[in-house]
Scaffold this motif. Structure first.
Motif, PDB file in Angstrom:
ATOM      1  N   ALA A  95       0.644  -1.242  -0.025  1.00 36.54           N
ATOM      2  CA  ALA A  95      -0.083  -0.130  -0.027  1.00 36.54           C
ATOM      3  C   ALA A  95       0.864   1.241  -0.172  1.00 36.54           C
ATOM      4  O   ALA A  95       0.753   2.126  -0.657  1.00 36.54           O
ATOM      5  CB  ALA A  95      -0.937  -0.097   1.276  1.00 36.54           C
ATOM      6  N   GLU A  96       1.963   1.160   0.961  1.00 38.74           N
ATOM      7  CA  GLU A  96       2.783   2.428   0.708  1.00 38.74           C
ATOM      8  C   GLU A  96       3.391   2.622  -0.558  1.00 38.74           C
ATOM      9  O   GLU A  96       3.669   3.551  -1.024  1.00 38.74           O
ATOM     10  CB  GLU A  96       3.839   2.278   2.083  1.00 38.74           C
ATOM     11  CG  GLU A  96       3.329   2.383   3.194  1.00 38.74           C
ATOM     12  CD  GLU A  96       4.238   2.516   4.470  1.00 38.74           C
ATOM     13  OE1 GLU A  96       5.177   3.391   4.503  1.00 38.74           O
ATOM     14  OE2 GLU A  96       4.142   1.348   5.108  1.00 38.74           O
ATOM     15  N   ALA A  97       4.006   1.464  -1.098  1.00 42.57           N
ATOM     16  CA  ALA A  97       4.422   1.538  -2.297  1.00 42.57           C
ATOM     17  C   ALA A  97       3.539   1.852  -3.681  1.00 42.57           C
ATOM     18  O   ALA A  97       3.956   2.942  -4.503  1.00 42.57           O
ATOM     19  CB  ALA A  97       5.194   0.054  -2.742  1.00 42.57           C
ATOM     20  N   GLN A  98       2.334   1.803  -3.344  1.00 39.77           N
ATOM     21  CA  GLN A  98       1.290   2.211  -4.323  1.00 39.77           C
ATOM     22  C   GLN A  98       1.144   3.587  -4.316  1.00 39.77           C
ATOM     23  O   GLN A  98       0.939   4.333  -5.288  1.00 39.77           O
ATOM     24  CB  GLN A  98       0.103   1.518  -4.205  1.00 39.77           C
ATOM     25  CG  GLN A  98      -1.188   1.739  -5.173  1.00 39.77           C
ATOM     26  CD  GLN A  98      -0.597   1.411  -6.506  1.00 39.77           C
ATOM     27  OE1 GLN A  98      -0.174  -0.003  -6.784  1.00 39.77           O
ATOM     28  NE2 GLN A  98      -0.727   2.097  -7.649  1.00 39.77           N
ATOM     29  N   ALA A  99       1.314   4.063  -3.129  1.00 38.90           N
ATOM     30  CA  ALA A  99       1.098   5.333  -2.823  1.00 38.90           C
ATOM     31  C   ALA A  99       2.618   6.428  -3.048  1.00 38.90           C
ATOM     32  O   ALA A  99       2.544   7.726  -2.765  1.00 38.90           O
ATOM     33  CB  ALA A  99       0.788   5.845  -1.288  1.00 38.90           C
ATOM     34  N   ALA A 100       3.385   5.785  -3.791  1.00 38.49           N
ATOM     35  CA  ALA A 100       4.874   6.453  -4.260  1.00 38.49           C
ATOM     36  C   ALA A 100       4.561   7.485  -4.894  1.00 38.49           C
ATOM     37  O   ALA A 100       5.306   8.646  -4.560  1.00 38.49           O
ATOM     38  CB  ALA A 100       5.547   5.432  -4.669  1.00 38.49           C
TER      39      ALA A 100
END
Length: 81
Positions: free
Chosen positions: A52-57
């Motif tokens: 999820a954090e990677a998707q919000a990059a």
């Protein structure tokens, strides 16, 4: 988590620099999240602890770019009054 035993010391794979693939990366070329280092580094942003954090990059990168731009504008105006 992989562990190794060396002369009475228990070490993790990370201690030895072994990739475990437990990190997530955002691929700037495809827009997809990858688990582990799957694509060339030039296309990867990360690592992130969760998908999820990677998707919000992209949002995070834009926020940082905006902050840097504001900081540079403030520095450019330094001493002007």
């Amino acid at each position: 988590m992989s562990k190794f035993h060396l002369e009475g010391t228990l070490m993790t794979a990370e201690d030895w620099g072994v990739e475990t693939g437990e990190e997530y990366w955002y691929n700037t070329q495809t827009g997809e999240v990858e688990k582990g280092k799957l694509s060339p580094s030039v296309y990867r942003v990360g690592p992130f602890p969760t998908a999820a954090e990677a998707q919000a990059a992209p949002d995070k990168l834009q926020q940082r770019a905006d902050a840097w731009k504001a900081e540079e504008a403030e520095e450019d105006d330094w001493g002007r009054a």
